[in-house]
Design an enzyme around this catalytic site. Structure first.
Site, PDB file in Angstrom:
ATOM      1  N   GLU A  31     -14.938   3.786   9.533  1.00  8.67           N
ATOM      2  CA  GLU A  31     -15.437   4.933  10.288  1.00  8.67           C
ATOM      3  C   GLU A  31     -15.274   6.254   9.542  1.00  8.67           C
ATOM      4  O   GLU A  31     -14.365   6.417   8.728  1.00  8.67           O
ATOM      5  CB  GLU A  31     -14.680   5.046  11.620  1.00  8.67           C
ATOM      6  CG  GLU A  31     -14.884   3.868  12.554  1.00  8.67           C
ATOM      7  CD  GLU A  31     -14.131   4.015  13.860  1.00  8.67           C
ATOM      8  OE1 GLU A  31     -14.328   3.151  14.746  1.00  8.67           O
ATOM      9  OE2 GLU A  31     -13.348   4.982  14.008  1.00  8.67           O
ATOM     10  N   TYR A  65     -10.267 -10.262  10.990  1.00  8.53           N
ATOM     11  CA  TYR A  65     -10.596 -11.059   9.814  1.00  8.53           C
ATOM     12  C   TYR A  65     -10.799 -12.528  10.169  1.00  8.53           C
ATOM     13  O   TYR A  65     -11.463 -13.263   9.442  1.00  8.53           O
ATOM     14  CB  TYR A  65      -9.513 -10.896   8.740  1.00  8.53           C
ATOM     15  CG  TYR A  65      -9.485  -9.499   8.166  1.00  8.53           C
ATOM     16  CD1 TYR A  65     -10.533  -9.031   7.369  1.00  8.53           C
ATOM     17  CD2 TYR A  65      -8.438  -8.634   8.432  1.00  8.53           C
ATOM     18  CE1 TYR A  65     -10.525  -7.750   6.853  1.00  8.53           C
ATOM     19  CE2 TYR A  65      -8.416  -7.341   7.916  1.00  8.53           C
ATOM     20  CZ  TYR A  65      -9.467  -6.915   7.132  1.00  8.53           C
ATOM     21  OH  TYR A  65      -9.454  -5.633   6.619  1.00  8.53           O
ATOM     22  N   TYR A  99      -9.211   7.889  19.429  1.00 11.13           N
ATOM     23  CA  TYR A  99     -10.289   7.308  18.626  1.00 11.13           C
ATOM     24  C   TYR A  99     -10.405   5.788  18.761  1.00 11.13           C
ATOM     25  O   TYR A  99     -11.170   5.164  18.044  1.00 11.13           O
ATOM     26  CB  TYR A  99     -10.163   7.779  17.175  1.00 11.13           C
ATOM     27  CG  TYR A  99     -10.556   9.239  17.094  1.00 11.13           C
ATOM     28  CD1 TYR A  99     -11.861   9.619  16.813  1.00 11.13           C
ATOM     29  CD2 TYR A  99      -9.650  10.240  17.437  1.00 11.13           C
ATOM     30  CE1 TYR A  99     -12.246  10.946  16.822  1.00 11.13           C
ATOM     31  CE2 TYR A  99     -10.027  11.578  17.452  1.00 11.13           C
ATOM     32  CZ  TYR A  99     -11.327  11.921  17.142  1.00 11.13           C
ATOM     33  OH  TYR A  99     -11.718  13.249  17.174  1.00 11.13           O
ATOM     34  N   GLN A 127       0.811  -1.214   0.000  1.00 14.73           N
ATOM     35  CA  GLN A 127       0.000   0.000   0.000  1.00 14.73           C
ATOM     36  C   GLN A 127       0.847   1.268   0.000  1.00 14.73           C
ATOM     37  O   GLN A 127       0.319   2.369  -0.044  1.00 14.73           O
ATOM     38  CB  GLN A 127      -0.917  -0.005   1.227  1.00 14.73           C
ATOM     39  CG  GLN A 127      -1.930  -1.130   1.219  1.00 14.73           C
ATOM     40  CD  GLN A 127      -2.670  -1.263   2.542  1.00 14.73           C
ATOM     41  OE1 GLN A 127      -2.495  -0.471   3.472  1.00 14.73           O
ATOM     42  NE2 GLN A 127      -3.518  -2.285   2.647  1.00 14.73           N
ATOM     43  N   HIS A 171      -0.873  -0.034   5.619  1.00 17.14           N
ATOM     44  CA  HIS A 171      -1.402   1.039   6.472  1.00 17.14           C
ATOM     45  C   HIS A 171      -0.459   2.235   6.628  1.00 17.14           C
ATOM     46  O   HIS A 171      -0.077   2.618   7.723  1.00 17.14           O
ATOM     47  CB  HIS A 171      -1.743   0.467   7.850  1.00 17.14           C
ATOM     48  CG  HIS A 171      -2.787  -0.605   7.830  1.00 17.14           C
ATOM     49  ND1 HIS A 171      -3.264  -1.195   8.978  1.00 17.14           N
ATOM     50  CD2 HIS A 171      -3.443  -1.212   6.800  1.00 17.14           C
ATOM     51  CE1 HIS A 171      -4.162  -2.109   8.654  1.00 17.14           C
ATOM     52  NE2 HIS A 171      -4.281  -2.131   7.325  1.00 17.14           N
TER      53      HIS A 171
END
Length: 364
Positions: free
Chosen positions: A239, A260, A249, A83, A147
């Site tokens: 979210e 998963y 958060y 990513q 991420h």
């Protein structure tokens, strides 16, 4: 190795060329393809004159103007892994004076790679970045390709918000000795604003604005200057959050999703001292770019949030109090929507990774 590619350009103001019509609650909209042939496009930045730049995750930045597309030289070296790669691009508000833009990318670091922020000047002909400076690097570096985040948003006071993912290290999002799983706030030169919430706290990274995030890949300001982010949950629990300075958060202590494997995440869906999302999706839609609309062309959508879905191939329009998904805007063009932005004229632009293209939405 030189990669060949095909690109098709339509003038930003032309009504000729390939287009489609999608019905929405705001009336039928015309969806026009403005560039295609892109390889894993990630972000778009629209310049004041209607030209634009678009990132490709492998490390390319294109400048599109006057019916031509150019590869921009002078980019930072990126680690294109999983990513990671060349990610966000944001045009400085004072671009007409400075010609500066901000980039986020995965940068090689000891132990792997981390999210970094650079600022540079775009040449008048759009062919090169000059005076490129890396003004921030997340610390420590992380292994693997998961991420990174990452969006960069210029606040009304000129500071920069940057979203940083947890890099697959879940507990790190609650550990303020590192930058993983946070939103940071820095000055344009990379220094730390004196009013950041954790300035002066021993052992806490002073750049941190909020923490407990998993992987925020959408961010934008509303008309009040407040920062909103969209972030990926695990299996369920995607979210939308309204970001407050110093707030936690919750990831991975609380979540509306599960691992998963199907196992429970943390301690449940709520805990004292941890923020609740303004909206969550279950099942996950894999949210990416987020835009808060001005209402310029569609007054009824003023203040609404638009979030791209990578999983279900639509643009979510969110509105109301409490915030809810009011509409799904979808068509063949909305395949894996990675980024969404409003242009100076009020039209809505979005990136379709599945189509390898950028589209513009205008009222019919």
């Amino acid at each position: 190795m030189i990669r060949t590619f095909a690109i098709l350009i339509l003038s930003c103001w032309s009504i000729a060329g390939w287009s489609d019509v999608i019905n929405t609650t705001g009336g039928p909209v015309q969806v026009t393809q403005v560039v295609r042939g892109l390889d894993t496009p990630w972000a778009i930045g629209i310049l004041p004159d209607g030209s634009f730049v678009v990132t490709e995750r492998d490390g390319e930045l294109l400048y599109v103007a006057g019916g031509e597309a150019k590869r921009i030289k002078g980019l930072p070296k990126v680690v294109a892994n999983g990513q990671g790669g060349l990610l966000d691009v944001t045009i400085a508000r004072d671009f007409n004076q400075t010609r500066e833009l901000f980039l986020t990318f995965s940068k090689s670091q000891r132990g792997g790679a981390g999210t970094a922020v650079a600022v540079a000047r775009l040449s008048e002909n759009g062919e090169r970045l000059t005076n490129l400076r890396v003004i921030f690097e997340a610390s420590p570096g992380g292994s693997g390709g998961r991420h990174f985040g990452s969006r960069v948003v210029e606040a009304n006071d000129g500071t920069l918000f940057v979203t940083i993912g947890d890099r697959g290290d879940r507990p790190a999002a609650q550990d303020r000795t590192n930058h993983m799983g946070t939103v940071i706030r820095i000055n344009r030169d990379g220094s730390v604003p004196s009013d950041n919430p954790f300035v002066g706290n021993p052992g806490v990274r002073p750049e941190i604005w909020s923490f407990g995030h998993r992987n925020a890949q959408g961010a934008n300001l509303d008309q009040q200057g407040r920062l909103w982010v969209s972030e990926h949950g695990a299996k369920g629990g995607d979210e939308v959050n309204l970001i407050r300075p110093g707030a936690n958060y919750g990831w991975p202590v609380i979540s509306y999703g599960v691992h998963y494997s199907g196992q429970k995440i943390g301690e449940g869906t709520s805990k004292q001292g941890m923020e609740q999302p303004e909206h969550y999706w279950d099942p996950s839609i894999a949210p990416s770019g987020l835009m808060v609309y001005s209402g310029k062309l569609w007054p009824e959508w003023k203040g609404n949030l638009f979030v791209g879905s990578l999983k279900f191939d639509y643009i979510a329009r969110l509105a109301g109090d409490p915030l809810r998904e009011a509409e799904q805007i979808e068509g063949p063009e909305t395949e894996r929507v990675r980024d969404i932005a409003e242009s100076p004229d009020g039209s809505i632009w979005f990136i379709s990774v599945g189509q390898g293209a950028v589209y513009r939405m205008t009222p019919l």
